[in-house]
Design an enzyme around this catalytic site. Sequence first.
Site, short mmCIF file in Angstrom:
data_model
loop_
_atom_site.label_atom_id
_atom_site.label_comp_id
_atom_site.label_asym_id
_atom_site.label_seq_id
_atom_site.Cartn_x
_atom_site.Cartn_y
_atom_site.Cartn_z
N GLY A 222 -43.92 -22.92 -1.72
CA GLY A 222 -42.79 -22.50 -2.52
C GLY A 222 -43.18 -21.85 -3.83
O GLY A 222 -44.01 -20.95 -3.90
N ILE A 223 -42.56 -22.33 -4.91
CA ILE A 223 -42.78 -21.76 -6.24
C ILE A 223 -44.24 -21.91 -6.67
O ILE A 223 -44.82 -21.00 -7.27
CB ILE A 223 -41.83 -22.41 -7.25
CG1 ILE A 223 -40.38 -22.00 -6.96
CG2 ILE A 223 -42.21 -22.04 -8.68
CD1 ILE A 223 -39.34 -22.76 -7.76
N ASP A 265 -52.89 -37.17 -5.52
CA ASP A 265 -51.58 -37.63 -5.97
C ASP A 265 -51.67 -37.91 -7.47
O ASP A 265 -52.28 -38.91 -7.88
CB ASP A 265 -51.17 -38.88 -5.20
CG ASP A 265 -49.82 -39.44 -5.63
OD1 ASP A 265 -49.22 -38.88 -6.58
OD2 ASP A 265 -49.37 -40.43 -5.03
N ALA A 292 -45.11 -29.32 -10.01
CA ALA A 292 -44.86 -30.36 -9.01
C ALA A 292 -43.59 -31.15 -9.33
O ALA A 292 -43.35 -31.51 -10.49
CB ALA A 292 -46.06 -31.31 -8.93
N GLY A 293 -42.78 -31.39 -8.33
CA GLY A 293 -41.56 -32.16 -8.52
C GLY A 293 -40.99 -32.60 -7.18
O GLY A 293 -41.26 -31.99 -6.14
N LEU A 300 -25.38 -42.48 -8.19
CA LEU A 300 -25.93 -43.55 -9.01
C LEU A 300 -25.63 -44.92 -8.42
O LEU A 300 -26.47 -45.82 -8.42
CB LEU A 300 -25.37 -43.45 -10.43
CG LEU A 300 -25.88 -44.50 -11.43
CD1 LEU A 300 -27.40 -44.41 -11.57
CD2 LEU A 300 -25.21 -44.31 -12.78
N TYR A 356 -33.10 -36.91 -10.97
CA TYR A 356 -33.68 -35.56 -11.07
C TYR A 356 -33.20 -34.85 -12.33
O TYR A 356 -34.00 -34.27 -13.08
CB TYR A 356 -33.30 -34.77 -9.83
CG TYR A 356 -33.90 -33.38 -9.74
CD1 TYR A 356 -35.23 -33.20 -9.35
CD2 TYR A 356 -33.14 -32.25 -10.02
CE1 TYR A 356 -35.78 -31.92 -9.25
CE2 TYR A 356 -33.69 -30.98 -9.92
CZ TYR A 356 -35.01 -30.82 -9.54
OH TYR A 356 -35.54 -29.55 -9.44
N LYS A 360 -35.46 -33.41 -15.54
CA LYS A 360 -35.49 -31.99 -15.88
C LYS A 360 -34.91 -31.74 -17.27
O LYS A 360 -35.35 -30.81 -17.97
CB LYS A 360 -34.74 -31.19 -14.81
CG LYS A 360 -35.40 -31.26 -13.43
CD LYS A 360 -36.88 -30.83 -13.48
CE LYS A 360 -37.53 -30.84 -12.12
NZ LYS A 360 -38.95 -30.41 -12.17
#
Length: 450
Positions: A222-223, A265, A292-293, A300, A356, A360
Amino acid sequence: MTDRLLSFVQHPFGRRIARALHLPQPVRLQRRMDATSDRELAGRSVLTIAPGSVGPMPSLLAAITALGGGAAGDAPIQTLAIDATGCRDIAALRALFEQAQFAVTRLAMNARVLALTSAAMGDAAEAACAQAVNGFVRALAKEIGRRGATANVLVLQEGAASAESLAGALRFFGTDRSAYVSGQVLAWRKTPEAVTHETMTHETTGRAPRSRVALVTGAAGGIGMATARRLALDGLRVLCVDVPAARQPLEALAADIGGALLAADLTASDAVDELIDAIRRLGGLDVLVHNAGITRDRTLARMAPADWDAVMAVNLTAILTIDARLEAAGLLNDGAREICLSSISGIAGNAGQTNYSATKAALIGYVAARAIPLDARGGTINAIAPGFIETAMTRRMPLMVREAGRRLNALKQGGTPADVAEAIAFLAAPGARPLTGQVLRVCGQSLLGA
């Protein structure tokens, strides 16, 4: 992942059907994904306007000339540079309306618009007019997005308008490297000259400069993979890092770009020890990309503690730990560029992603605070906030959620990993030093958090 609507409307028959059904008709974006050159505007028709001023700043014209930009003449305008530093009263805003209205009728498909305003404020009326330019350009970006065009604003701090500084901005915002960046307002500051690796030449040091070294985490797909490839194009030696399960694509990537690799890791302390040793062997870092994410999505009320802890460990704790260890070991070189991958979820929030979104958003606060100590050493740190990017992660979304993500932006389509990689390459370049402690959204002017 194929955007079937985007492909469908490229044909006249498809466009007619989409128009009849009132469906979005996205334009295929023109993108630049090659190595950065000294003449990024070569071959582009450029128009410069200066509402409220006698004429455009000489430094802006010099920057355009140095980058190879040519006067638009009667050709469609591919790059529109708006010197709005003189927009300090109502009459100047009227001039902005008139001149921009004329220019917009001549914009080419996939045009790039960059407006420059001044951070220096006079009285309240002048401040109001300067702020009006931001709203004007953001609205314009939403209007021209249907043509694949973008518009952004840089707020120039005092002393930030040199030709060299503006050239650094135009290399990205004035070209197709910024194809999925629109509606952004960013502060562009004056930066003192600092003797770092990137400015030291053979003549000043008596030895040939070494290659800059970059670390990209989450590089196996990916990115991350697009970023590693893009930085390698600009001549950086890239250390590609990902989890052991991704060793095979990681090895293939490192071999392809002539980089180094570490399969580990990074939430494990011994893995960070390995990383520090690998960086030391490479002579320290000049570019650090925290990509990395992971996600562990649940509301919740239903989120397990393990889901919260896992996302915190990868998306936030690992970054703080790596940076602390790099600082302690003195392995972040003077003039280093650090880029953290945030998300529009960290700006707007997203249902089912409290873990998440928290991580962020944390990175946005982190880069704002960390910019101060890094600046003293000629370094910068910024966050990239991608919107809907066509990756394996978004491929797993339900169909209707995926379609909403693609269409709820000014360009009516998703971005690509290469769009994010170009933004990272821009922030990693010497010319982006005026930008630090900020968030650059790569989202096509997403309606989320706008």
